[in-house]
Design a protein around this motif. Structure first.
Motif, short mmCIF file in Angstrom:
data_model
loop_
_atom_site.label_atom_id
_atom_site.label_comp_id
_atom_site.label_asym_id
_atom_site.label_seq_id
_atom_site.Cartn_x
_atom_site.Cartn_y
_atom_site.Cartn_z
N CYS A 169 -33.36 55.23 -14.19
CA CYS A 169 -32.92 53.90 -13.74
C CYS A 169 -34.09 52.93 -13.68
N CYS A 179 -27.56 55.40 -7.14
CA CYS A 179 -26.95 54.17 -7.67
C CYS A 179 -25.96 53.59 -6.66
N CYS A 230 -24.73 54.11 -18.52
CA CYS A 230 -25.23 55.02 -17.47
C CYS A 230 -24.33 56.24 -17.36
N TYR A 239 -29.58 47.93 -8.95
CA TYR A 239 -28.62 48.74 -8.19
C TYR A 239 -29.21 50.08 -7.74
N CYS A 240 -30.47 50.31 -8.07
CA CYS A 240 -31.09 51.60 -7.74
C CYS A 240 -31.61 51.58 -6.29
N PRO A 252 -22.30 51.04 -15.38
CA PRO A 252 -22.01 50.72 -16.78
C PRO A 252 -21.81 51.98 -17.63
N CYS A 274 -33.81 49.18 -11.83
CA CYS A 274 -32.49 48.54 -11.85
C CYS A 274 -32.19 47.95 -10.47
#
Ligand code: SF4
Ligand code: SF4
Length: 163
Positions: free
Chosen positions: A12, A37, A47, A31-32, A44, A29
């Motif tokens: 990520c 996550c 991923c 969102y990490c 997505p 990322c």
């Protein structure tokens, strides 16, 4: 990433992800989180479909790679592209040099192309542990794979030594 990834989230950060907005390589990322996550159920497709080679190996009974090679411990996310090339995305320039990662990469360097993707650029790993710097020259329009040439070969083309 999946439940088997444990506390690892290195892909990520290191990998480029096709998503909106696009996530560049070597950038964490948005969102990490420490817990993984934050949009796991809605992550997505790129991923959902991604498994590094360490994770994939854990699903083959008797062939799981060492826990020391888990990406968050080794600093290397190993990926296999459609051309059979292993790409070792390294957190640090020398992450690939540590055992047991080094022995594993050298074994495969004798059988196929192994590309080291490091913060300093890309290199082709040779079975004797020497490396050849690579220059990225584009994307194959059909396979969508990255295209590289050895920098030493590029210099020959530029000097007109090769026609
Ligand atoms: S790098 Fe591999 S083990 Fe780590 S989170 Fe990604 S898929 Fe899982
Ligand atoms: S969306 Fe989730 S799984 Fe995908 S790169 Fe970001 S944190 Fe990782």
């Amino acid at each position: 990433m999946s439940g088997a990834c444990g506390s690892c989230t290195l892909c990520c950060t290191l990998m480029k992800v096709t998503m909106e907005p696009p996530k560049p390589a070597r950038q964490s990322c948005q969102y990490c989180t420490n817990g993984g996550c934050s949009i796991y159920e809605a992550r997505p497709d790129a991923c959902v479909g991604f498994k590094c080679l360490w994770l994939a190996s854990q699903e083959i009974p008797g062939h799981g790679l060492s826990s020391l090679m888990r990406p968050d411990r080794s600093g290397v996310v190993m990926d296999l592209n459609e051309a059979g090339t292993i790409i070792a995305h390294c957190r640090l320039p020398g992450s690939w040099k540590r055992e047991p990662m080094l022995a594993w990469l050298l074994r495969y360097a004798a059988r196929t192309n192994v590309i080291l993707d490091t913060p300093l650029g890309s290199e082709l790993l040779k079975p004797n542990a020497q490396t050849d710097p690579l220059e990225r020259v584009g994307i194959d329009p059909i396979s969508n794979l990255r295209l590289y040439v050895r920098r030493s070969d590029l210099a020959k083309f530029q000097d007109g030594a090769v026609s």
